[in-house]
Design a protein around this motif. Structure first.
Motif: not given
Length: 275
Positions: A244-261
């Motif tokens: 999330a830090e590397l992409r400039g987005v929230s940790t929650q966004a990464i968690i939600e997206t990877t969980t869906a994936n």
């Protein structure tokens, strides 16, 4: 909620405190963990662990397969046993399979390692098994990028439903688009948190979010700030936070997206919401 898509929870490293490890995973929001097999016995152990976890704090699912360094153990009888194990509803993938060209070159390793030729034959037969079972694959690729992509391309050409993930992706940004073109997911682990892992940092920035999975590979590849200690599923959140830090987005966004994936790749169930 988050999913650890690759963690060897059946490993002896967890024998003394496995229940506590799963409690910590649940406390960190880990709803699912996928335990891949590395040989027939290990696959059987992973499946037993999965079968006993369905009412626990963190649900475990199993992958069944023969790790490339153990490819010489894939006998015809063992292959039949793998197919039998896959009948369980708690098996969600064929893995950990693939190619490892690092260990055969280490002459003083002190244990038998399958040759590249034997590894390639075992990989192709297990890819065929995945096609027969309509299951995704979990691919181990160490120092074998050209052959992995060649074999996966050949498999994909014969099976339009062929799918899976390159676990602990290490082919760098240069090969990323080739993997994505095959429809595969990219598994990212603790090394993305390492300061000097600049190639992985580039991959984390470039990978399509709908193809990203996060995994610990516990008990190995422990992320910062616990590097050097045993890894465990609860630490998957550190991996999410660094991406999330590397992409400039929230940790929650990464968690939600990877969980869906993860749900999409491994056909994991939706858990009922509480309340």
């Amino acid at each position: 909620m988050v999913t650890d898509t690759h963690v060897h929870l059946q490993d002896a490293a967890y024998d003394r405190d496995r229940a506590a490890v799963l409690d910590r995973a649940a406390d960190a929001g880990v709803e699912f963990a996928i335990a891949p097999g590395t040989d027939l016995t290990d696959s059987q152990t992973a499946l037993r662990l999965a079968e006993g976890s369905q009412d626990g704090p963190c649900r475990i699912y199993a992958a069944i397969g023969i790790h490339p360094t153990n490819a010489h153990l894939l006998t015809p009888q063992g292959f039949k046993q793998l197919r039998h194990l896959a009948d369980s509803p708690h098996v969600v993938a064929v893995g950990e399979i693939g190619l490892d060209y690092y260990w055969p070159k280490i002459t003083n390793r002190g244990w038998h390692c399958a040759s590249p030729e034997v590894q390639r034959a075992a990989l192709e037969s297990q890819l065929q098994l995945a096609s027969e079972l309509d299951l995704p694959v979990i691919i181990h690729d160490r120092d074998a990028h050209d052959d992995i992509l060649r074999i996966l391309s050949k498999w994909r050409a014969t099976d339009s439903g062929a799918r899976g993930t390159l676990h602990a992706y290490a082919a760098g940004p240069q090969r990323l688009q080739e993997v994505l073109n095959l429809g595969f997911y990219i598994g990212m682990d603790g090394p993305v948190t390492f300061k000097k892992a600049t190639a992985l940092h580039s991959v984390a920035r470039l990978v399509r979010l709908d193809r990203l999975l996060i995994e610990t590979d516990g008990p190995y590849l422990t992320p910062v700030p616990h590097r050097g200690k045993r890894n465990e599923p609860a630490y998957v959140t550190y991996i999410a936070a660094r991406i999330a830090e590397l992409r400039g987005v929230s940790t929650q966004a990464i968690i939600e997206t990877t969980t869906a994936n993860a749900r999409r790749c491994f056909d994991l169930p939706e858990l009922p919401s509480e309340g």
